[in-house]
Design a protein around this motif. Structure first.
Motif, PDB file in Angstrom:
ATOM      1  N   GLU A  99      -0.180  14.242   0.980  1.00 47.35           N
ATOM      2  CA  GLU A  99      -1.142  15.273   1.413  1.00 47.35           C
ATOM      3  C   GLU A  99      -2.178  14.737   2.406  1.00 47.35           C
ATOM      4  O   GLU A  99      -2.861  15.495   3.073  1.00 47.35           O
ATOM      5  CB  GLU A  99      -1.839  15.890   0.191  1.00 47.35           C
ATOM      6  N   ARG A 100      -2.276  13.417   2.498  1.00 40.98           N
ATOM      7  CA  ARG A 100      -3.229  12.842   3.442  1.00 40.98           C
ATOM      8  C   ARG A 100      -2.612  12.602   4.814  1.00 40.98           C
ATOM      9  O   ARG A 100      -3.287  12.170   5.731  1.00 40.98           O
ATOM     10  CB  ARG A 100      -3.770  11.524   2.891  1.00 40.98           C
ATOM     11  N   LEU A 101      -1.374  12.879   4.986  1.00 34.20           N
ATOM     12  CA  LEU A 101      -0.705  12.644   6.261  1.00 34.20           C
ATOM     13  C   LEU A 101      -0.616  13.932   7.084  1.00 34.20           C
ATOM     14  O   LEU A 101      -0.508  15.023   6.532  1.00 34.20           O
ATOM     15  CB  LEU A 101       0.695  12.097   6.013  1.00 34.20           C
ATOM     16  N   ARG A 102      -0.694  13.779   8.403  1.00 34.96           N
ATOM     17  CA  ARG A 102      -0.474  14.894   9.332  1.00 34.96           C
ATOM     18  C   ARG A 102       0.780  14.594  10.117  1.00 34.96           C
ATOM     19  O   ARG A 102       0.862  13.591  10.820  1.00 34.96           O
ATOM     20  CB  ARG A 102      -1.656  15.058  10.285  1.00 34.96           C
ATOM     21  N   VAL A 120       0.417   5.656   0.481  1.00 34.53           N
ATOM     22  CA  VAL A 120      -0.470   6.747   0.930  1.00 34.53           C
ATOM     23  C   VAL A 120       0.098   8.061   0.414  1.00 34.53           C
ATOM     24  O   VAL A 120       1.300   8.324   0.581  1.00 34.53           O
ATOM     25  CB  VAL A 120      -0.571   6.779   2.463  1.00 34.53           C
ATOM     26  N   PRO A 121      -0.746   8.894  -0.175  1.00 33.10           N
ATOM     27  CA  PRO A 121      -0.259  10.195  -0.646  1.00 33.10           C
ATOM     28  C   PRO A 121       0.182  11.063   0.527  1.00 33.10           C
ATOM     29  O   PRO A 121      -0.381  10.995   1.638  1.00 33.10           O
ATOM     30  CB  PRO A 121      -1.471  10.788  -1.363  1.00 33.10           C
ATOM     31  N   HIS A 179       0.849  -1.211   0.000  1.00 35.98           N
ATOM     32  CA  HIS A 179       0.000   0.000   0.000  1.00 35.98           C
ATOM     33  C   HIS A 179       0.865   1.234   0.000  1.00 35.98           C
ATOM     34  O   HIS A 179       1.937   1.249   0.606  1.00 35.98           O
ATOM     35  CB  HIS A 179      -0.911   0.015   1.237  1.00 35.98           C
TER      36      HIS A 179
END
Length: 226
Positions: A15-18, A12-13, A10
């Motif tokens: 921009e989706r992470l904090r 994950v982009p 998998h």
């Protein structure tokens, strides 16, 4: 790198992470519990006399100190107040009549003393004429003695009239004092009943919120009932 990329399943982009820096801090947790809230001041009003209660507020209403909460209709207390007030009026009228009677009696006693004083002067004049006539031997000695006795009798009557007037005045003043004490006692009874009648209007002793009504509206309650 190729082997690592092929092994990943998998992605994950970004921009989706904090992303944040971890620091040491307090661990906060909410605790749920059940309890009872109790007012610091929770006065309960009691009926000062038996009667029918009529509420002016409802449970939950906000009131200020001195606001009317309810009115208590107590025919028995009001009738007692009117009866005692009428008794007070009668006692005051009796006191006024007593004062008039005292003044009338004092005038009558003073009149008797004045008449006795006049009789003294009349008897002294008769004695003077008798002494003159006796000096001329115109009248017998018996008439002279009689004139002297009349002067003594007139003076005695005057002294008795003054003493009797003083005793009568003291007696009348004592009766008047008794009447005044009766008036004052009855006035205290009326003042106490007037205060109780005023307390039939139930007023809030503090600023706050009406928690609950202990009785049904228009219900008949006994004395000292919440």
């Amino acid at each position: 790198l190729i082997r690592g990329w092929l092994a990943s399943s998998h992605t994950v982009p970004l921009e989706r992470l904090r992303i944040a820096t971890v620091t040491r801090g307090h661990f906060v947790r909410d605790v749920a519990a059940q309890g009872t809230v109790i007012a610091a001041v929770s006065p309960t009003m009691f009926a000062t006399a038996p009667g029918a209660i009529a509420y002016q507020v409802r449970a939950g209403d906000t009131v200020k100190r001195g606001d009317t909460l309810a009115t208590l209709d107590s025919p028995a207390l009001r009738n007692e107040f009117e009866r005692e007030r009428a008794t007070l009026a009668g006692v005051e009228a009796a006191l006024a009549r007593e004062g008039i009677e005292i003044r009338r009696q004092n005038l009558q006693n003073q009149q008797q003393a004045d008449l006795a004083d006049v009789q003294i002067h009349a008897a002294e004049r008769e004695l003077a004429r008798a002494q003159t006539a006796w000096a001329s031997r115109v009248i017998p000695e018996r008439d002279l003695r009689k004139a002297q006795d009349e002067v003594s009798t007139a003076r005695l009557n005057f002294d008795h009239a003054k003493a009797s007037a003083g005793l009568e005045r003291e007696s009348l003043q004592l009766d008047l004092r008794t009447r005044r004490l009766e008036r004052d006692r009855q006035a205290l009874v009326v003042a106490n009943l007037e205060l109780r009648v005023a307390e039939l209007t139930v007023r809030s002793p503090v600023d706050g919120t009406v928690a609950n009504l202990a009785q049904q509206d228009r219900a008949n309650v006994a004395e000292n009932t919440p």
